[in-house]
Design an enzyme around this catalytic site. Structure first.
Site, PDB file in Angstrom:
ATOM      1  N   HIS A   1      42.919   2.244 -25.463  1.00 37.74           N
ATOM      2  CA  HIS A   1      43.508   3.864 -25.526  1.00 37.74           C
ATOM      3  C   HIS A   1      45.056   3.949 -26.131  1.00 37.74           C
ATOM      4  O   HIS A   1      46.058   4.233 -25.483  1.00 37.74           O
ATOM      5  CB  HIS A   1      43.435   4.232 -23.799  1.00 37.74           C
ATOM      6  CG  HIS A   1      42.146   3.998 -23.463  1.00 37.74           C
ATOM      7  ND1 HIS A   1      41.892   4.029 -21.956  1.00 37.74           N
ATOM      8  CD2 HIS A   1      40.901   3.776 -23.986  1.00 37.74           C
ATOM      9  CE1 HIS A   1      40.659   3.833 -21.981  1.00 37.74           C
ATOM     10  NE2 HIS A   1      39.983   3.716 -22.910  1.00 37.74           N
ATOM     11  N   ASN A   2      45.071   3.449 -27.317  1.00 43.19           N
ATOM     12  CA  ASN A   2      46.317   3.463 -28.189  1.00 43.19           C
ATOM     13  C   ASN A   2      46.319   5.048 -28.513  1.00 43.19           C
ATOM     14  O   ASN A   2      45.738   5.789 -28.955  1.00 43.19           O
ATOM     15  CB  ASN A   2      46.246   2.941 -29.432  1.00 43.19           C
ATOM     16  CG  ASN A   2      46.032   1.443 -29.181  1.00 43.19           C
ATOM     17  OD1 ASN A   2      44.926   0.990 -29.198  1.00 43.19           O
ATOM     18  ND2 ASN A   2      46.976   0.528 -29.105  1.00 43.19           N
TER      19      ASN A   2
END
Lengths: 448, 589
Positions: free
Chosen positions: B515-516
């Site tokens: 979840h960048n």
């Protein structure tokens, strides 16, 4: 039989059309295009890589390979020089412009029922709406005596019935529309009506019990379409909406299409209006089911058998080889009760392909996999994987024997020899390639 | 001279979730749309049973992921370190090929809360000045719950979201999340079945006064036909979800939910192995003229287009903007520039519990099975008194039962008899308590172009500067203490903790989360956002950049639902206003 089948046919000349009468040429061409879809002309008159309607598809017949002809409006190679009268004679009577007989691979005995108005629209479409293609498909050359086209005249005299469509007073308007399409352009009987000694369809209309009673098609069972009340097996258990869903999308709450019918749905029935499909459904429901054999199980007995198999698979004790293979390879989608999943995975319990006398279609599906058509309403294609890379002839035989006898199914066992025969006939089957140990995915281009 | 292709109305870079959604929406509007995907083509047939269920190939060797040799980022933890390129994927796993990460995600499909979308406004109201770190750069998204709600609902119908409704049009519903924002429609499908750990977690959480609810799932509990006529089969709980294509076609993905419908459209086309290296700009720099890509033969190709949609992975979207000169690159010292600003991530942690006498049967599970509670989301508890902002999703999820990645106690040897003995003893006896936490944005957590390292085409690699900050480490400690209380109720025979705590630094070698987010964030102020609230570049008006890159900071859950809803939101504005009158949708003033 519900009351709606008994509503008397209303009088009137436009009743056979689900569309308003057309005056404008564009509309006539459009209507012809629609009718060409209903007739699935493109399926036979195009080769796999060829242009639409340019012909060249080889159709296997008991007499040899018959190549379809170019029916684009190209004057040299196609039908561009046909008058409307000659076009009508080809459609309804199987007569070429030069007077020679067409081979009855062309379903002119069915097309005989076409109204003049529809022939006119089809003519307008083929002359104005189709791109001319200047290519000559391979010539059909059958061995003697089948290369003698004059002999077909006798066949025609015996079996083809060029009578125009006459409405039946016992059907309502929509059901009659369905009958017109099923018996005529849809030429459903070509596959679903058993054939006689001279390869003729045993019946061309619903007044005979043989009509659409189910037939063997190159080893695949084209099931009975006689959907009226009977013992509730096969498509008798489908309601009209289920039939509409199937023809429109290739799947419904009971089944997913496989085999040759996949192409029929992709190219023909998925393009028909819901109203026409409902007409077809009503007509099929008006045909009384095939007579039940005396030793057929009762509905209660069938339900009990289904429950017993489901309970046995769920307990997973003392499994036969076929049962174990079913749990390992099939149950994820088709489930222990063989019920599949609503509109997504087909039901195996009571499935016509599973229960067909000749298991070749079932074996083919297990080995090569299957992929439903992408239709405009349901574009989804969830492929059934092929298991030829994974299961031996003996294993497929055990598995097929199990599913043919599981739940309420009641079909005979399958031998490894039968599996080997189907396996030998398979060409490249992209859905059944083994995984690539080097780590790249097993992509097949163009597969959707 | 680059080869040139015929012009299209819109070119989409990347064919994952956002590219597929934009493809549907823009073809709906009648545009002639082309998608360029740098990876391979992939269809459902690639995942057909049982091929995708191969842990060594997909789980360990990362067949569905980007390869560092093609698309590494360089990483450093602060401005003084020299960034080095990844040689092997670790902390995060961006997807490769058609479907992108949307093909190999787990399938947890959860909304943010209304507060998450307006975190800065919430902070200004709930925190005294000086409580929060002064290098924190949190912002509102610039879009409200009410604006996004219809798009969440639509996407959840596309996916066949399975779960239990907690708030239906303002009415709290039994069994769901009482803290969720009001939904206009209930979940399309009921929740997945419970596993053993789910039942135990639910009971313990309730005993402690929390409000657990089933993980919102895009692994569908029933057969589903979506608004595009696409279909999903019912989940059979095989446990091959995260890192895998779904063998049962039960996990929402571009393949199961959109692509066949999109490919049917005559005004849509796509090319694979088309690696876009930059967006080309007109001489004045205010509009894009198309994109340049390297085709499968290694040739450079110019694709002219009236609109460019950057729909690749969040990190690559930022890199493409930087390499194309769209907007100004962020400088953490002068605090100028917006592209690369506000990169954020996600913090995780958990307690591994082993029970000698309980069989968890982890081989029968789905990626999104489990329970979570939202009692520790921003606004639902007093984090100010603990000196941090943000929150965590507290959950127990048994995502998989694959053998190689079976959790084993820390002292277990990694091979040999000791490993075998431990595997035999502990397989099926493990349960995890987890927290998935928010990460705020900071002055020095950022992305820019690496001055040293280049890709095979000579384009600079993206440089990531990131480390855990005090706020997140405080949050992590607080959530650890809450999870310990749950573990105390459950009384495992053996347990081990894994949390980021004071003094810990970001480690790139072991998996944390994919979840960048951030780097090209949305907003209403061009001085602190690269995109306006319609995901349109402030600087080049015919470039739109949907993706996790638009989050100004991360919230405490999974991003896909929000990414998709933002994409539909952006597409709606494009269709309703932009196409009629192309130009900036918000004025810079």
């Amino acid at each position: 039989m519900t009351a709606r089948y008994l509503i008397p046919l209303l009088a009137g000349s436009t009743l056979l059309s689900s569309m308003p009468a057309f005056a404008d040429t564009d509309d006539i061409v459009k209507r012809g295009a629609y009718l060409a879809r209903a007739g699935d002309c493109v399926a036979c008159h195009s080769s796999p890589q060829g242009k639409p309607f340019a012909g060249g598809l080889g159709i296997e017949s008991p007499f040899g390979t018959i190549y379809s002809t170019n029916i684009t409006p190209d004057k040299e190679n196609g039908i561009g020089s046909y008058t409307e009268e000659q076009f009508a004679a080809a459609l309804r009577e199987g007569k070429r412009a030069d007077g020679a007989n067409l081979y009855p691979a062309m379903p002119y005995p069915s097309y005989a029922n076409l109204t003049d108005e529809d022939v006119h629209a089809l003519y307008a479409y083929f002359m104005q709406g189709v791109e001319p293609v200047a290519s000559q498909p391979p010539k059909t050359s059958l061995g003697f005596p089948f290369n003698q086209r004059w002999g077909i005249s006798a066949w025609n005299w015996l079996f083809a019935d060029a009578e125009p469509f006459t409405p039946q007073a016992s059907h309502d308007e929509l059901t009659e529309r369905g009958r017109y399409l099923v018996e005529g352009l849809g030429h459903c009987g070509s596959c679903h009506t058993p054939r006689g000694i001279a390869q003729q369809e045993k019946a061309l209309g619903g007044d005979s019990e043989a009509y659409l009673a189910g037939a063997n098609l190159n080893g695949w069972w084209a099931p009975s379409l006689r959907a009226g009340d009977g013992d509730g097996q096969g498509i008798e258990s489908w309601d009209t909406q289920a039939i509409v869903d199937y023809l429109e999308t290739g799947r419904n709450v009971h089944a997913t299409v496989g085999g040759e019918m996949t192409s029929v749905i992709a190219h023909s029935t998925s393009y028909l209006s819901e109203r026409d499909l409902m007409g077809i459904a009503q007509y099929l429901k008006s045909l009384p089911a095939n007579p039940t054999s005396d030793d057929a199980a009762s509905t209660e007995a069938r339900e009990q058998s289904t429950d017993e198999t489901a309970a046995h698979l769920t307990a997973a004790k003392n499994l036969s080889k076929g049962e174990r293979l079913y749990i390992d390879n099939c149950a994820a989608c088709h489930f222990n009760a063989g019920e599949g999943a609503d509109r997504v995975f087909p039901q195996l319990d009571g499935n016509s392909l599973t229960n067909a006398e000749n298991p070749a279609g079932l074996i083919h599906t297990m080995l090569a996999g299957a992929r439903p058509p992408a239709t405009s309403k349901i574009p989804a294609q969830l492929p059934m994987p092929g298991f030829s890379w994974r299961l031996s002839d003996e294993e497929i035989a055990s598995l097929a024997t199990f599913v043919r006898g599981a739940w309420s199914n009641d079909a005979g066992p399958v031998t490894a020899e039968q599996v080997a025969e189907v396996r030998d006939s398979l060409g490249d089957t992209p859905l059944s390639r083994a995984p690539d140990p080097n780590g790249s995915l097993n992509h097949e281009d163009g597969g959707q | 001279m680059a080869k040139q292709q015929p012009r299209v109305d819109a070119v989409i870079v990347g064919l994952g979730w956002t590219g597929s959604i934009m493809g549907m929406e823009l073809t709906d509007a009648g545009l002639n749309v082309l998608a360029l995907e740098r990876g391979a083509d992939r269809s459902n047939a690639d995942f057909a049973y049982p091929k995708a269920a191969d842990e060594l190939q997909y789980g360990i060797r990362h067949t569905m992921m980007q390869k560092p040799k093609q698309s590494a980022v360089t990483i450093r933890r602060n401005l003084d370190e020299r960034a080095l390129p990844q040689r092997k994927l670790g902390a995060f796993l961006p997807g490769d090929g058609v479907g992108g990460a949307g093909a190999h995600w787990t399938g947890v499909l959860i909304r943010p809360t209304p507060t998450d979308l307006q975190l800065k406004s919430f902070a200004d109201q709930a925190f005294e000045p000086g409580v929060l770190q002064d290098d924190m750069q949190i912002q509102d998204f610039g879009v409200t719950w009410d604006e996004l709600e219809p798009h969440f609902t639509f996407f959840e119908n596309v996916c066949g979201q399975s779960g239990t409704t907690g708030n239906l049009r303002g009415e709290t519903q039994e069994g769901g999340d009482p803290f969720e924002g009001p939904r206009s429609e209930p979940y399309p499908l009921p929740a997945l079945q419970d596993t053993q750990n789910t039942e135990m977690f639910d009971k313990a959480a309730r005993q402690l006064g929390y409000h657990p609810f089933p993980n919102p799932s895009a692994n569908v509990s029933r057969a589903w036909t979506n608004p595009y006529g696409m279909q999903l089969g019912p989940c059979n709980y095989c446990g091959f979800c995260s890192r895998y294509g779904c063998v049962n076609y039960s996990k929402a993905s571009p393949q199961t939910c959109i692509l066949n419908a999109l490919k049917q459209r005559s005004n849509f086309a796509y090319r694979t192995h088309a690696n876009v290296t930059r967006v080309e700009l007109a001489a004045d720099g205010k509009t894009a003229t198309g994109v340049t890509y390297i085709d499968e033969n290694g040739e450079e190709v110019f694709q002219p287009a009236d609109m460019v949609i950057l729909a690749s992975y969040a990190l690559n979207n930022v890199r493409l903007m930087l390499n194309s000169g769209i907007g100004q690159m962020y400088d953490p010292v002068s605090r100028t520039g917006t592209v690369g600003r506000n990169y954020a991530y996600q913090i995780g942690g958990g307690i591994h519990m082993y029970f000698d006498d309980i069989e968890f049967n982890p081989f029968a599970t789905a990626g999104a099975t489990g329970r979570m509670f939202n009692d520790f989301s921003p606004g639902n508890f007093d984090s100010a008194s603990h000196g941090f902002i943000g929150g965590a999703k507290m959950h127990s999820s048994q995502a998989s039962g694959t053998p190689i990645k079976t959790p084993l106690p820390k002292d277990t040897p990694s091979w040999g008899q000791g490993y075998k003995d431990a595997l035999q003893k502990y397989y099926g006896h493990h349960m995890k308590l987890s927290m998935t936490g928010s990460v705020m944005s900071y002055r020095t957590n950022m992305l820019d172009l690496d001055p040293t390292w280049k890709d095979p085409y000579g384009m600079p690699l993206l440089r990531m500067t990131f480390d855990w900050k005090e706020n997140e480490l405080k949050l992590s400690r607080f959530m650890r203490d809450r999870l310990r209380e749950i573990a105390d109720v459950l009384k495992p025979d053996h347990m081990e903790e894994s949390f980021q705590l004071n003094g810990d630094h970001f480690k790139v070698t072991s998996y944390v989360s994919t979840h960048n987010v951030g780097g090209a964030v949305m907003g209403t102020d061009p001085s602190n956002s690269a995109l306006n609230r319609y995901l349109q570049s402030w600087d080049v008006h015919n470039v739109f950049v949907p993706g996790g890159n638009a989050f100004p900071q991360n919230f405490q859950a999974n991003p896909t639902d929000l990414i998709a809803a933002l994409t539909y939101w952006s597409a709606k504005k494009i269709k309703e206003d932009y196409l009629k009158n192309p130009g900036p949708l918000m004025s810079r003033a």
